[in-house]
Structure formats: structure tokens, C-alpha cells
Design a protein around this motif. Structure first.
Motif, short mmCIF file in Angstrom:
data_model
loop_
_atom_site.label_atom_id
_atom_site.label_comp_id
_atom_site.label_asym_id
_atom_site.label_seq_id
_atom_site.Cartn_x
_atom_site.Cartn_y
_atom_site.Cartn_z
N UNK A 67 0.85 -1.20 0.00
CA UNK A 67 0.00 0.00 0.00
C UNK A 67 0.88 1.24 0.00
N UNK A 68 0.31 2.41 -0.31
CA UNK A 68 1.13 3.64 -0.33
C UNK A 68 1.88 3.89 0.97
N UNK A 69 1.27 3.58 2.11
CA UNK A 69 1.95 3.81 3.39
C UNK A 69 3.19 2.94 3.53
N UNK A 70 3.24 1.84 2.80
CA UNK A 70 4.39 0.95 2.83
C UNK A 70 5.38 1.19 1.71
N UNK A 71 5.18 2.25 0.94
CA UNK A 71 6.09 2.58 -0.15
C UNK A 71 5.53 2.32 -1.53
N UNK A 72 4.29 1.85 -1.62
CA UNK A 72 3.69 1.60 -2.92
C UNK A 72 3.22 2.88 -3.60
#
Length: 594
Positions: A112-117
């Protein structure tokens, strides 16, 4: 299709781009890596007519749900003890996977974006069949390490499924490209981000490939029955036997293996490896000896099962497969660190392995008892480069590591290995090899550490040019400044690439860009199917599409195969969609690799 240094034309892509949607393209499946016959359907006798067995509906089929108050329906008494009332499939499905735990095919991916995606809308409104075609036709490896890293980030992100394709099929195409890039672990993550009851034939096939690439046949067990029922291929039939053995059911696994042998379903080393996997489960007690005599090529089946069971594969067989298999080996925890070291350096060049992971691997080798191995010598030099008390000893260790390899790719791999050791060298060091120190730091994205050398580097040298490109604070140069670059090696090509990078980053005035393009004969205004596609993707703010098209523009093993015109378009498009850091690193990498 490749973009040569002398031509940016991409006729093969043009046909894809001109056609807004080609349904037939979406039906293609990736070329199987299984051994001959493993993709063929198993001949089975026509079954006798039986009562239809109800199938479990997907999440949308919930008309026979539990009662409104949440309680379960009261069972109706059976007519006889031998005839229990069947449970409603919808109710059973809710027990197997409650609605809150189900994952939608509308958005698929593990990061996910919070994880760098990337953002879920990173593909925008691009047609799904068009994107699948680009992925399927992309010929790996990609020239740029940094572009490979960025493309991996896009492919593993939790992205909205684009219009025109099934979410599971689109996940399969993403995972298949990752496998070809050498990203076996990332590919498995994408495959496993889809619930098993949503698998399609295409995803079943890629699930098999991902499990074999990671040397993890147990990953097939959750979908082995579905794969065998749907595909009826030999690999899935044997997967059932292996999973029975892994589940501690040798009484079920052994007859299945025997039946496969008797029927001619599989034989030789392919069957023996499956038998060995099945025997590793509890109570297996099967001693299976694997001999490679007479085996003339390696397949994904043989690689995956041999890796899973600790069977050593003869080194000559790796010459029969593509280079991405070496990256699979680098990521395999089942292999000894010394075995993984060489493949890991190759994987680092391709962007599969990070500098930190490479250092950790050599740290493990340094802790082993046998210090006579060549890999142990590299580990000792690396320890000296990081921690020797004497600065001169650290510099000598770095030089030894950089000078030892014989090929350009291997030398670049050592720059990746030493990135953080290079960052520890004081900027007032006399006789420092600033070109390689700066190049090494930039391989790991240590741009701020590299910028400490800016006041020391000689104007017009490689380090000066790389820092001008990598500088996080935009700095403008005039055409006369750019023209002063006299890099080592092929100075003419490197000057053209330097100009393309600076122009693409917007660090030159428009007048100087036009003057430089004319003086260096860099046709930055070239228009063809590929340039129009990447410009359109950038205008529509589609970073994932831009990265995919950038990969198309760099589908070559050597940086010499990338034209300055292509570099200009790629850097410009990446900067336009908010990926300026990646654009800076790619532009600087061009000078380090040429």
C-alpha cells in the motif's frame, strides 16, 4: 523490440498503442517454463454421470446468507442417518472466508502507499489489455538498475484494476513480468494478494511458476486442488501428491506418485524430485537419490523442487536458462550464503538485491568457519573497507574490491556492494578515487552523502557530471558548462547522455537545450509510437504506465543500447509524474555504466 542508440523507433509498440483495445491480446498466456509435457492436459476417462456437485459462489453470491439476526439456520432433520442435509454453499463460504476478510479484485497488490507503494490510481484510465500487452512483450533484463527498482515498486503496489481486464489476470501479468525480471519473492507476493477462489487459469499457471521460482512447493498447497480440477495439467496433479506428503499423509501421497509413474504421467528426474518433496513431510521416510546424469537442461520444475529439497544443481545446467534464474537463487534462503554470493552480485546489478542486503550476505559469509573460499576473501576486504582503523587500508580494500572483477557488470556490482563504505570516506582524503566513490554512493541512492564531495571534484570529470545530475537541489548549467564534460571512456556518448539527462531534468534553459541538441545531434524532438505513448502517460499523470513504458525504452542488457533520445524522454516523463528522485538516479547511472 529494442531502442537502439541510433534509432528510437518502436514499430512493435506502435501496433499496440494505435489499437485502443485488442481482446485477442488479453487471451495470450506466458510461455511455460515447465518441462515438456507438464503443460499438457492429463487424459482421463469420461466419468459416469453423477449428481451435480454445488460449487461455492464468489463473494457476490450471498442470497442464502445467515438469518438477519446473525444466527445460523436451524438444520432440518435428515430422512435417514446416512443422508445428512447438505450445508448451503453460501453459508459454508462464509465460514471459510468471511466477507470482511475477502479481498476485492478491484484493487490488487501487496504494498500500500503507506508501505512505499504507488497510488492505487497509478495506471489511471489506461486500457488494461494495452497494459497487459506491454508487460507481456517487455523483453528483460532492463538496462537500468534504478528503473528496475522503480518498476518493481509499481508492479507490487496495490493498484486499481484497469478497465477491460480481470483483476486476477492482471495480477498474473504483473507477477509474470516480475519473474522475468528476477523478482521471484515480489512475484509470489502479487500472486498471493488474490484470494484462491478468485483464481483464473492464467493466475493458476503463474502461481505454479512463482512457487517454483522461490523453491517453495508448499505455496501450491492452498490452490493445488483447484489447479488440478481446473487445469488438469501434470504439474498440478503431482502438486496434489506433494502436498499430501507435506501434510503428513504418506499413505495418500505414495499411491498418487505410484499412479503417476505407472500411467506415464511423469518419469525420470521430474517424478523423482516430486517424490522427494512428498517424502519430506512428517512420516514420509522416503530416501530418494537424485542423479543429474543425462539431464541436459534446467527447467523451472527441476530448479524449484531441487532447491526446496536441498539437492545441488550442477553449475553447467544454469547456462541453459535465462539470467533471471540467478536472481531467483540470490533470494533463496535455502541455499548457503557462499552459493548465493555470485548470483547476489548479479542480482544487485539488475536492481533485485539492495546494497544493504548484499552487505548482510557477505557478513554471513565472513562469520563462517571456512575462510579459504574466494567469497570469504571478498567478505574480509569488505570488512576492511568498512571498519579498518587505518584510512589508507580502507581505501586499498575498496580499490581491491573494485578492480578485481573482469566484466563491466561485475565491476558495477562491486560499486553497489561498497556504497555505504564509500560514504564513510572523509571528503578531505588525499588521492581518493572520487569518480568511483561518487558512483558507488549513488548506486544506493546516497545522494546527500555523495554531494559532500561536490566542492572537491574536478569540473568536467565523471564525478562532477554525476553530481550535477543527482543533486537533490535543482541546479542549472549552461550549454558551455555541459559541453565541458570530458568523461572517461566513450567521451562523445557520455557527453550526449549527460546532455540528455540535464535537459530531461529541466536543468538547462530552453535555448541551451536547443543549442545542445543541434551541436550533439540528439534528436530530442523525435516522435514515434513510443514517445507519443510515454508523453501521453505523463500528461495524464500515470506514473505506473510511465514506468512500464520506460522499461520498454530500456529493454536491453547494455546501457549502450539506450539512446540519448530515449533517456531524455524517460527522465522527462518520470519528473512530470512526481518520480524525480528516480529520474535523477537513472540519469546519473547512465554515466556510471558507460
Amino acid at each position: 523490440m529494442r531502442i537502439s542508440r541510433t534509432s528510437v523507433a518502436l514499430g512493435a509498440v506502435a501496433a499496440v498503442i494505435v489499437a485502443a483495445g485488442l481482446p485477442a491480446l488479453g487471451q495470450d498466456k506466458p510461455e511455460s517454463l515447465l518441462p515438456p509435457g507438464f503443460a499438457d492436459p492429463v487424459a482421463t476417462p469420461t466419468p459416469a454421470p453423477t449428481a451435480a456437485r454445488p460449487t461455492s459462489p464468489g463473494p457476490a453470491a450471498t442470497s442464502s446468507a445467515p438469518l438477519p439476526d446473525g444466527s445460523l439456520p436451524t438444520p432440518v432433520a435428515s430422512a435417514t442417518p446416512e443422508a445428512p442435509v447438505p450445508v448451503d454453499p453460501a453459508v459454508l463460504a462464509r465460514y471459510d472466508m468471511p466477507d470482511y476478510a475477502r479481498r476485492s479484485l478491484a484493487s490488487v497488490g501487496p504494498v500500500v502507499p503507506a508501505g512505499g507503494g504507488l497510488s492505487p490510481r497509478a495506471f489511471g484510465n489506461a486500457n488494461g489489455l494495452y497494459l497487459e500487452s506491454l508487460m507481456r512483450r517487455l523483453d528483460t533484463p532492463i538496462a537500468s538498475r534504478w528503473l528496475s527498482i522503480a518498476l518493481r515498486r509499481a508492479l507490487v503496489s496495490r493498484l486499481d484494476t484497469p478497465p477491460g481486464v480481470n483483476g486476477a489476470d492482471f495480477a498474473a501479468e504483473r507477477a509474470w513480468l516480475l519473474l522475468r525480471m528476477g523478482e521471484s519473492v515480489a512475484a509470489r507476493g502479487v500472486v498471493q494478494s488474490v484470494d484462491s477462489d478468485n483464481y483464473t487459469p492464467k493466475l493458476y499457471e503463474i502461481a505454479m511458476q512463482a512457487a517454483l521460482a522461490t523453491g517453495d512447493p508448499a505455496a501450491l498447497c492452498a490452490v493445488a486442488d483447484g489447479g488440478a480440477d481446473l487445469r488438469r495439467e501434470r504439474g498440478w496433479v503431482l502438486a496434489r501428491a506433494m502436498c499430501a506428503g507435506l501434510a503428513g499423509q504418506p499413505g495418500k501421497a505414495q499411491p498418487m506418485i505410484a499412479s503417476a509413474r505407472k500411467s506415464g504421467l511423469a518419469s525420470g528426474i521430474d517424478l523423482l524430485l516430486a517424490q522427494k518433496v512428498a517424502g519430506t513431510g512428517a512420516s514420509g521416510r522416503q530416501a530418494v537419490t537424485i542423479e543429474w546424469d543425462g539431464v541436459d537442461r534446467l527447467t523451472a520444475w527441476r530448479y524449484g523442487l531441487a532447491t526446496a529439497t536441498g539437492v545441488e544443481i550442477p553449475e553447467p545446467l544454469f547456462s541453459t536458462v535465462s539470467s533471471n534464474v540467478q536472481s531467483w537463487r540470490a533470494q533463496s534462503p535455502m541455499l548457503a550464503a557462499r552459493v548465493r554470493a555470485g548470483p547476489a552480485e548479479q542480482a544487485a546489478v539488475r536492481g533485485v538485491f539492495s546494497s544493504a542486503a548484499l552487505v548482510d550476505l557477505y557478513g554471513a559469509i565472513d562469520g563462517e568457519d571456512d575462510q579459504s573460499l574466494a567469497e570469504s576473501g571478498v567478505a574480509r576486504d569488505l570488512r576492511s573497507a568498512y571498519a579498518a582503523a587505518d584510512l589508507q587500508a580502507r581505501l586499498e580494500a575498496l580499490k581491491q574490491l573494485w578492480d578485481e572483477p573482469k566484466t563491466a557488470d561485475a565491476r558495477f556490482g562491486r560499486l553497489v556492494l561498497t556504497a555505504r563504505a564509500a560514504a564513510r570516506i572523509p571528503t578531505d582524503t588525499e588521492n581518493a578515487d572520487m569518480d568511483r566513490l561518487v558512483a558507488s554512493m549513488l548506486t544506493a541512492g546516497l545522494d546527500r552523502a555523495a554531494m559532500r564531495w561536490q566542492a572537491r571534484v574536478a569540473t568536467g570529470g565523471d564525478a562532477w557530471a554525476m553530481l550535477a545530475l543527482a543533486d537533490p537541489a535543482p541546479v542549472s548549467l549552461s550549454w558551455s558548462d555541459v559541453n565541458r564534460y570530458k568523461g572517461s571512456g566513450d567521451a562523445d556518448l557520455k557527453r550526449r547522455m549527460f546532455f540528455a539527462g540535464m535537459a530531461g531534468l529541466g536543468r538547462m534553459s530552453q535555448a541551451d537545450i536547443e543549442r545542445g541538441a543541434q551541436s550533439l545531434d540528439v534528436a530530442i524532438g523525435t516522435s514515434n509510437a513510443w514517445t507519443r505513448a510515454i508523453v501521453a502517460a505523463a500528461m495524464h499523470r500515470q506514473p505506473a504506465t510511465v514506468l512500464l513504458l520506460a522499461g520498454v525504452g530500456m529493454q536491453t542488457k547494455l546501457w549502450r543500447g539506450v539512446s540519448p533520445e530515449a533517456l531524455f524522454q524517460i527522465v522527462t516523463a518520470l519528473r512530470a509524474v512526481g518520480l524525480e528522485s528516480e529520474a535523477r538516479m537513472i540519469a546519473a547511472e547512465a554515466l556510471a555504466r558507460l
